[in-house]
Design a protein around this motif. Sequence first.
Motif, PDB file in Angstrom:
ATOM      1  N   HIS A  63      -7.167  33.516  11.443  1.00 12.87           N
ATOM      2  CA  HIS A  63      -7.057  32.253  12.315  1.00 12.87           C
ATOM      3  C   HIS A  63      -8.440  32.165  13.199  1.00 12.87           C
ATOM      4  O   HIS A  63      -9.110  33.283  13.297  1.00 12.87           O
ATOM      5  N   LEU A  64      -8.430  30.913  13.553  1.00 12.24           N
ATOM      6  CA  LEU A  64      -9.603  30.744  14.674  1.00 12.24           C
ATOM      7  C   LEU A  64      -8.840  30.487  16.018  1.00 12.24           C
ATOM      8  O   LEU A  64      -7.865  29.826  16.008  1.00 12.24           O
ATOM      9  N   LEU A  65      -9.397  31.329  17.047  1.00  9.77           N
ATOM     10  CA  LEU A  65      -8.709  30.949  18.365  1.00  9.77           C
ATOM     11  C   LEU A  65      -9.960  30.082  19.076  1.00  9.77           C
ATOM     12  O   LEU A  65     -10.912  30.775  19.119  1.00  9.77           O
ATOM     13  N   ALA A  66      -9.398  29.072  19.530  1.00 11.10           N
ATOM     14  CA  ALA A  66     -10.429  28.024  20.264  1.00 11.10           C
ATOM     15  C   ALA A  66      -9.951  27.860  21.623  1.00 11.10           C
ATOM     16  O   ALA A  66      -8.798  27.869  21.916  1.00 11.10           O
ATOM     17  N   PRO A  67     -10.855  27.363  22.495  1.00 10.36           N
ATOM     18  CA  PRO A  67     -10.324  26.910  23.871  1.00 10.36           C
ATOM     19  C   PRO A  67      -9.445  25.527  23.731  1.00 10.36           C
ATOM     20  O   PRO A  67      -9.735  24.960  22.976  1.00 10.36           O
ATOM     21  N   GLY A  68      -8.523  25.295  24.348  1.00  9.74           N
ATOM     22  CA  GLY A  68      -7.658  24.132  24.488  1.00  9.74           C
ATOM     23  C   GLY A  68      -8.567  22.905  24.905  1.00  9.74           C
ATOM     24  O   GLY A  68      -9.355  22.964  25.647  1.00  9.74           O
ATOM     25  N   PHE A  69      -8.424  21.733  24.318  1.00  7.52           N
ATOM     26  CA  PHE A  69      -9.107  20.649  24.661  1.00  7.52           C
ATOM     27  C   PHE A  69      -8.714  20.099  26.058  1.00  7.52           C
ATOM     28  O   PHE A  69      -7.419  20.185  26.568  1.00  7.52           O
ATOM     29  N   VAL A  70      -9.542  19.424  26.725  1.00  8.00           N
ATOM     30  CA  VAL A  70      -9.241  18.486  27.911  1.00  8.00           C
ATOM     31  C   VAL A  70      -9.385  17.201  27.694  1.00  8.00           C
ATOM     32  O   VAL A  70     -10.718  16.757  27.310  1.00  8.00           O
ATOM     33  N   ASN A  71      -8.341  16.485  27.596  1.00  7.37           N
ATOM     34  CA  ASN A  71      -8.388  15.037  27.418  1.00  7.37           C
ATOM     35  C   ASN A  71      -8.564  14.162  28.869  1.00  7.37           C
ATOM     36  O   ASN A  71      -7.845  14.254  29.461  1.00  7.37           O
TER      37      ASN A  71
END
Length: 507
Positions: A57-65
């Motif tokens: 898996h890739l662990l990435a930061p959550g997006f900010v809408n």
Amino acid sequence: MPPAANRFLVTGARVLAQDADVDMPPVADVLVEDGLIRKIGDLHAVEDVTRVDLAGHLLAPGFVNAHYHSHDVLAKGSFERLTLERWALVSGAIGAGRSEAEVRLRTLLGAVECLKNGITTVQDFATLNPLTPLIDVVANAYASAGVRVILSPTVRDLSQADSILWINELASDEEARVVGRTAPDGPTQLAVIGEAMDRIGDRGGLIRWAVSPSAPQRCSFEFLQAIDRFRRERRLPVYTHLYETRLQRLFADQELARFGGSAVTMMQEAGLLDGGVSFAHCIWIRPEEVRQLADAGAGVILNMLSNLKLRSGIAPIRALREAGIPLSLGCDNCSCSDVQSMLQVMKLYCLLSGVAGETGGPEAAEAIGLATTAGARTAGLQGRIGTLAPGMAADMVAYDLSDIAWQPLNSVARQLVFAETGRAIRHVWVAGQPRVWAGRCAPEIEAEIADQLARLMPGVRTDLAALSARAATMSDVFSRIDQRLDCHFDLSRLPFDATYQQRERSQ
């Protein structure tokens, strides 16, 4: 949904960090405790901890809408081929005077869509009528979903009809009422919002409050000054709209002569032009106004999905980037973009520079930064959310790299922006709490949404049809406005890529 763990260790995933290799992020372990990332590295020796195996898996930061409105979520898929002013006749009206149950449903549904698309923080430029008790309903719905929210109630003290050129001349009194004649009481709105902030609080850090003048042309100068005092007293970020359409541009030119025909100057003289203010859209901004924003450190939030669908134009991305203006990204309304997906927005951000004739435009890594850390900056949350690093909130998204979008794996950054659709998102954490697991939210949340949609949507659809029929009576008025706009609009003062489609039409 797995049980929440106060302390857990994610193992085996590639961990995406902006200051490291964004093409082939290294495999690392991530230790989370009390909602924060504590350590990243080789942590196999850590004991007495719940382990989450994310090999492959890739662990990435959550997006900010960074720009979104929840009031028209239930009108998703209802409109096509409308300009903003015509679309707003229905999309705004369907959000007003609704039941508490419907407001909870629309807020919850939008929040869940955000989460399932890897958005862990959403800026809700919330249009609420009435403000109370609906502010509480919205805050409680976001708490139920578990998403982080920058909650920014909309305020204004002028009517919609007051802010549209030639309405009073070209429309009858009855037609003007369709557009909107009611002018809210601005100071009362601020007082109600302040009381709600004190009563609701920050919900353990999951709510960041802000304030949103609907747009400069919908507020008197004196009210903008009052908003400036309010936000400084409470140290709030400010979000507003600016120059979304040609008609708004011409309104400033003709109706804001006191401020040199500039809504930016109006905001500046009111005290509202600084690094704590973010302007959504800015499609029809003038060169001198770009310099004003840059000098003040004000930010711009780009919303390409809605701008294209509503035929508003293309923001001057190149000019804004070259001026050094802080940029961020948003998805905007559910009924004018129809999707809350920062993946789509990031892709458009990179691609539209080519439409404007720019050869050295933004690349994928920059787009990811605008969708994460830059969005955090708009709310003063930089250093708290937006990246995976020790001390940051554990707002994280796990992507399954066996999905076809990632095969073969050549560049995580480019495939996240150009190939990923949201299909590979498996798990989402907010403040270390699992909010999406194996692609699904908590069963009770999904069951509530399904039940309430079945119960409430027949009435919503009936109301949408009635509002659409009412709006259609304004078609001739807006056609005359469009014709007059074509005669008055001076393209020569807009030498930016914002005018691409207009230049093509005029040649």
